[in-house]
Motif scaffolding. Structure first.
Motif, PDB file in Angstrom:
ATOM      1  N   TYR A  75       3.467   8.860  -1.836  1.00 46.00           N
ATOM      2  CA  TYR A  75       2.533   9.872  -2.330  1.00 46.00           C
ATOM      3  C   TYR A  75       3.199  11.231  -2.541  1.00 46.00           C
ATOM      4  O   TYR A  75       2.832  11.962  -3.455  1.00 46.00           O
ATOM      5  N   LEU A 113      -9.134   7.637   3.009  1.00 45.74           N
ATOM      6  CA  LEU A 113      -9.196   6.796   1.821  1.00 45.74           C
ATOM      7  C   LEU A 113     -10.260   5.732   2.081  1.00 45.74           C
ATOM      8  O   LEU A 113     -10.440   5.283   3.218  1.00 45.74           O
ATOM      9  N   PRO A 171      -0.845   3.302  -7.634  1.00 45.21           N
ATOM     10  CA  PRO A 171      -0.540   4.461  -6.786  1.00 45.21           C
ATOM     11  C   PRO A 171      -0.610   5.796  -7.529  1.00 45.21           C
ATOM     12  O   PRO A 171      -1.020   6.805  -6.951  1.00 45.21           O
ATOM     13  N   PHE A 209      -6.544  11.005  -7.216  1.00 48.27           N
ATOM     14  CA  PHE A 209      -7.746  11.128  -6.375  1.00 48.27           C
ATOM     15  C   PHE A 209      -7.438  11.941  -5.113  1.00 48.27           C
ATOM     16  O   PHE A 209      -8.208  12.793  -4.684  1.00 48.27           O
ATOM     17  N   GLU A 225     -11.144   5.007  -3.779  1.00 49.14           N
ATOM     18  CA  GLU A 225      -9.911   4.263  -3.969  1.00 49.14           C
ATOM     19  C   GLU A 225      -9.989   3.440  -5.245  1.00 49.14           C
ATOM     20  O   GLU A 225     -11.078   3.058  -5.696  1.00 49.14           O
ATOM     21  N   ILE A 226      -8.814   3.179  -5.825  1.00 49.63           N
ATOM     22  CA  ILE A 226      -8.717   2.285  -6.977  1.00 49.63           C
ATOM     23  C   ILE A 226      -9.388   0.965  -6.594  1.00 49.63           C
ATOM     24  O   ILE A 226      -9.256   0.509  -5.460  1.00 49.63           O
ATOM     25  N   LYS A 264      -2.564   6.704 -10.096  1.00 50.28           N
ATOM     26  CA  LYS A 264      -3.967   7.096 -10.235  1.00 50.28           C
ATOM     27  C   LYS A 264      -4.543   7.466  -8.864  1.00 50.28           C
ATOM     28  O   LYS A 264      -5.319   8.422  -8.734  1.00 50.28           O
ATOM     29  N   GLN A 265      -4.153   6.702  -7.858  1.00 53.12           N
ATOM     30  CA  GLN A 265      -4.652   6.974  -6.512  1.00 53.12           C
ATOM     31  C   GLN A 265      -4.230   8.374  -6.054  1.00 53.12           C
ATOM     32  O   GLN A 265      -4.998   9.095  -5.426  1.00 53.12           O
ATOM     33  N   ARG A 272       0.851  -1.193   0.000  1.00 51.51           N
ATOM     34  CA  ARG A 272       0.000   0.000   0.000  1.00 51.51           C
ATOM     35  C   ARG A 272       0.888   1.245   0.000  1.00 51.51           C
ATOM     36  O   ARG A 272       1.854   1.315   0.760  1.00 51.51           O
ATOM     37  N   ALA A 305      -5.519   0.823  -3.132  1.00 49.30           N
ATOM     38  CA  ALA A 305      -4.608   1.830  -3.684  1.00 49.30           C
ATOM     39  C   ALA A 305      -3.340   1.224  -4.275  1.00 49.30           C
ATOM     40  O   ALA A 305      -2.743   1.791  -5.187  1.00 49.30           O
TER      41      ALA A 305
END
Lengths: 290, 321
Positions: free
Chosen positions: B78, B220, B279, B285, B270-271, B281-282, B72, B275
Motif C-alpha cells: 500500500y 477494511l 490493490p 479507497f 473493499e473490492i 483500486k483498493q 492480500r 482487496a
C-alpha cells in the motif's frame, strides 16, 4: 480371575483398620489448609496470620482481594467503590452470565477486581486489587471500567495509584471489548502520570496475557511477589512455537528481575513497609525544589 | 511465464465451478460448429447473480479467509500506492531492527506523515525474515520511537495493522514483550498529533492493539480485529480448534461487528471478493478514507486530540450500573 480379585479384597480388608473412622476425619471445614507447593498442612488461622505464606517453603499462596486489603491497608481505612457495576453478556455467550454470578457469589465481589481508597501507614492511596478466584482474574468490560474509574479517582484526588495484578489476561467471553480495556486503562493511566502522580504495580501470581501487556507492566515502579508467574504468552504456546525446552524458572518473577523487567521482587511480609516507604519517598512537597 | 495462480477460498467454490463451465462451453463453441452463445450468456448472468449473492453476504469465516489471503496487499504494497517520497527508517536504538514492523516518513497529499505497519512476507523466505508479521518487543519499540519522532515534527501518524499477534517466543519474553506493548498503549494515549489506525488484514490481540490506540480506528471491510484467533478461541472454549468457524461467528470479530460495538469509526469498502483482486483500486479507497480522517483531525489541537482519544476508549465496554 477370582484370585486376583481376592488379593484386592484382602488388601482392602487389611487396610480397613488404618482408615480413620468417619468421626475422626470430621474436622471442621476449612480449619486446616495445605500448601499447594510443599503439601505441608497448616492451620488456616496460622496461615492467615502469615499472610498465606507457607511457613515451611515460603510459597506465596493466592490471596483473595479482601485478604490483600486486610494485609495491606490500615485497619478499617479501606472504602470500596463501584461495587454496583455488573457484567452483561455482550456476545451472548451461553452460560457466561451464570458463571459470573457463581463467581460473584463465591468471592463476594461484583467482578475480578476490588477497587477503592484506603491508607497505608496513614498515607492515602487509591488501590485496585485483582482476584484470581473470580474468572481467573480475567479482564472484561467491568474490570477495565473499575480500574479506569479508580485511576480517574486517584487523578482527581491527586493520590498515588496502586494495583495488585492477578489475571490470566483478557476475558474471551467478551471478545474484542476485553481487548479494548487494555487501551481504556492505558489512557487513564497516562492522564494520571501526566499529573506527576505515582503508580506502583505489584504483579502477583499469575499475571499474564492482556493484563501483563497493559497496566501491570507500566508502573513507575514494578514489583513482583516471589515466584509469581508473569508473562505475555503461555508457556505451552511458546514451547510449541519455538520447539525448545524452556528454563525451569522461565516467566517467574526472578526470571523477569534478571532480565531487567522488574524493579524488585518483594516478599509479602515486607510488602506493606516497602509500599509505605515508596509512597513516603514520593510525597509532594517533602522538599522544596526549583 | 506462468500466470500467478490466485489462491481460491472454499466459499468461492460455486463461482469457480461456474466460471470453469463457461470456459469449457466457450472453448467448445470455438472448436465445434455449434452456437452456444445463448447458453453462455445465460450462464454468465447466473454467474453475476451468484457473485453478488456470495460476495454481498460474506460470513465471518469467509472474511477471516479473505483477511488471511496470501495475496492480500500488505503495508509495503500500500505504501507506494498511498504515499510519495517514502523513506523507511529502521531500528529501535535499543536492540535491533524488527522487520515484522516497517515504518518511515512519507508525503500524503502534500502533508508529511509517519507511516508504521505490520509486515508479513509474500513467500517463505521473506516470511522467515519478517517472522510472519509477528513482532518482537524491538518492533514495538521501533514504532514508538517513530511515533515520538512524528510528534516532535508535528506529523500525523498512520498505522496499518496486519498481524496474527505479537510473537510468542522465548526471546520476546526475555526482552519484555508485555512491557513493549503496554508502553505503546500508554504513550499513544498521550500523542499530540493525529493517529489513524487502519486494520488492513488480521488484527490479532495485543500485538495489533499496540498500533491501535488511534483517534480513529478504521477497518477494511474484510479485515478482523479480535482478542484471540478463532482457532485459539475454539480450542480454549470447546477444546477443539476445528470449531474455528463457529468461534469466528461467536467472537464478533468482523468490521461490521466492531462498528456496531462502537469501537471503530468507519469501515473502508473493499473490492468485491477482497482487496487482492485489485490493490491499486483498493489503495484509492484507503486513500480517501485517510483523507477524510485527516480532514477531521488536522484542525484539532494536541490537547483536544488527547481528549478525543480518552473519550473514545473510555466509552468502550458493555456493563450495567
Amino acid at each position: 480371575m477370582t484370585i486376583i480379585r481376592d488379593i484386592f479384597k484382602r488388601n482392602r480388608e487389611r487396610n480397613d483398620p488404618t482408615i480413620p473412622s468417619k468421626e475422626a476425619k470430621d474436622v471442621p471445614e476449612g480449619l486446616m489448609c495445605k500448601c499447594p507447593e510443599c503439601k505441608t498442612i497448616v492451620l488456616t488461622k496460622e496461615m492467615a496470620k502469615l499472610q498465606k505464606v507457607c511457613p515451611k517453603c515460603d510459597h506465596h499462596c493466592k490471596m483473595t482481594a479482601h485478604e490483600r486489603v486486610d494485609s495491606l491497608m490500615d485497619e478499617g481505612s479501606f472504602e470500596s467503590i463501584d461495587d454496583h457495576l455488573k457484567s452483561s453478556n455482550p456476545l451472548g455467550f451461553p452460560g457466561y452470565t451464570e458463571k459470573v454470578e457463581a463467581d460473584s457469589e463465591k468471592t463476594g465481589l461484583n467482578e475480578a477486581v476490588l477497587t477503592g481508597k484506603g491508607t497505608i501507614n496513614g498515607q492515602a492511596v487509591v488501590a485496585a486489587i485483582m482476584d484470581s478466584h473470580f474468572r481467573m482474574g480475567s479482564m472484561g468490560s467491568v474490570v477495565g471500567e473499575k480500574i479506569t474509574r479508580a485511576v480517574e479517582k486517584a487523578t482527581a484526588e491527586k493520590l498515588p495509584f496502586i494495583i495488585f495484578t492477578a489475571s490470566g489476561g483478557a476475558r474471551m467471553q467478551e471478545g474484542v471489548l476485553s481487548l479494548m480495556q487494555m487501551a481504556k486503562t492505558s489512557v487513564a493511566l497516562k492522564r494520571h502520570s501526566n499529573e506527576g502522580l505515582l503508580f506502583i504495580s505489584i504483579l502477583t501470581h499469575p499475571t499474564t496475557g492482556g493484563v501483563s501487556a497493559s497496566f501491570a507492566s507500566v508502573g513507575d515502579i514494578n514489583i513482583a511477589e516471589p515466584k509469581a508467574l508473569i508473562g505475555f504468552a503461555g508457556r505451552r504456546v511458546i514451547e510449541q512455537t519455538v520447539r525448545e525446552k524452556l528454563p525451569e524458572d522461565f516467566q517467574t518473577a526472578e526470571f523477569l528481575l534478571a532480565h531487567g523487567q522488574l524493579d524488585a521482587v518483594v516478599h509479602r511480609h515486607k510488602m506493606r513497609d516497602t509500599l509505605s516507604t515508596l509512597i513516603k519517598l514520593h510525597t509532594k512537597g517533602a522538599v522544596a525544589r526549583g | 511465464m506462468a500466470k500467478k495462480v490466485q489462491k481460491t477460498m472454499p466459499f468461492e467454490e460455486p463461482l469457480i465451478q461456474l466460471r470453469k463451465k463457461i470456459g469449457e462451453l466457450r472453448e467448445y463453441t470455438e472448436n465445434a460448429e455449434v452456437d452456444l452463445s445463448a447458453e453462455i450468456s445465460s450462464l454468465e448472468s447466473r454467474l453475476e447473480k451468484l457473485e453478488t449473492d456470495i460476495y454481498e453476504d460474506m460470513k465471518p469465516w469467509d472474511r477471516v479467509q479473505v483477511a488471511r489471503h496470501p495475496n492480500r496487499p500488505t503495508t509495503l504494497d500500500y505504501i507506494p500506492l498511498l504515499f510519495e517520497d517514502f523513506i523507511e527508517l529502521h531500528g529501535d536504538r535499543l536492540y535491533g531492527d524488527d522487520e515484522a514492523i516497517v515504518g518511515g516518513i512519507a508525503m500524503f497529499n502534500g502533508q508529511p506523515v509517519t507511516v508504521i505497519g505490520h509486515q508479513r512476507g509474500k513467500d517463505t523466505k521473506e516470511n522467515v525474515r519478517r517472522n510472519f508479521g509477528m513482532p518482537h518487543p524491538e518492533g514495538y519499540r521501533k514504532s514508538l520511537r517513530l511515533m515520538k519522532q512524528a510528534e516532535k515534527f508535528n506529523r500525523p501518524i498512520i498505522c496499518l495493522i496486519d498481524t496474527k499477534g505479537a510473537y510468542p517466543g522465548k526471546a520476546a519474553e526475555e526482552r519484555g514483550q508485555s512491557e513493549a506493548i503496554a508502553r505503546n498503549l500508554v504513550e499513544m494515549a498521550g500523542l499530540e498529533v493525529p493517529v489513524i489506525s487502519i486494520v488492513i488484514g488480521e488484527g490479532g490481540s495485543g500485538g495489533a492493539l499496540a498500533l491501535g490506540v488511534g483517534n480513529h480506528i478504521l477497518m477494511l471491510e474484510n479485515s478482523t480485529f479480535s482478542v484471540i484467533s478463532p482457532e485459539g478461541a475454539a480450542s480454549i472454549l470447546w477444546k477443539d480448534a476445528a470449531l474455528a468457524q463457529t468461534a469466528a461467528e461467536a467472537m464478533k470479530i468482523t468490521a461490521p461487528d466492531l462498528l456496531e460495538m462502537g469501537i471503530i469509526e468507519r469501515i473502508i469498502p473493499e473490492i468485491r471478493g477482497g482487496a487482492h483482486h485489485d490493490p491499486v483500486k483498493q489503495a484509492e479507497f484507503l486513500s480517501s478514507a485517510i483523507s477524510q480522517s485527516l480532514d477531521e483531525l488536522n484542525p484539532m489541537s494536541g490537547e483536544s486530540l488527547i481528549d478525543q482519544r480518552y473519550d473514545k476508549f473510555k466509552g468502550i465496554g458493555v456493563f450495567t450500573e
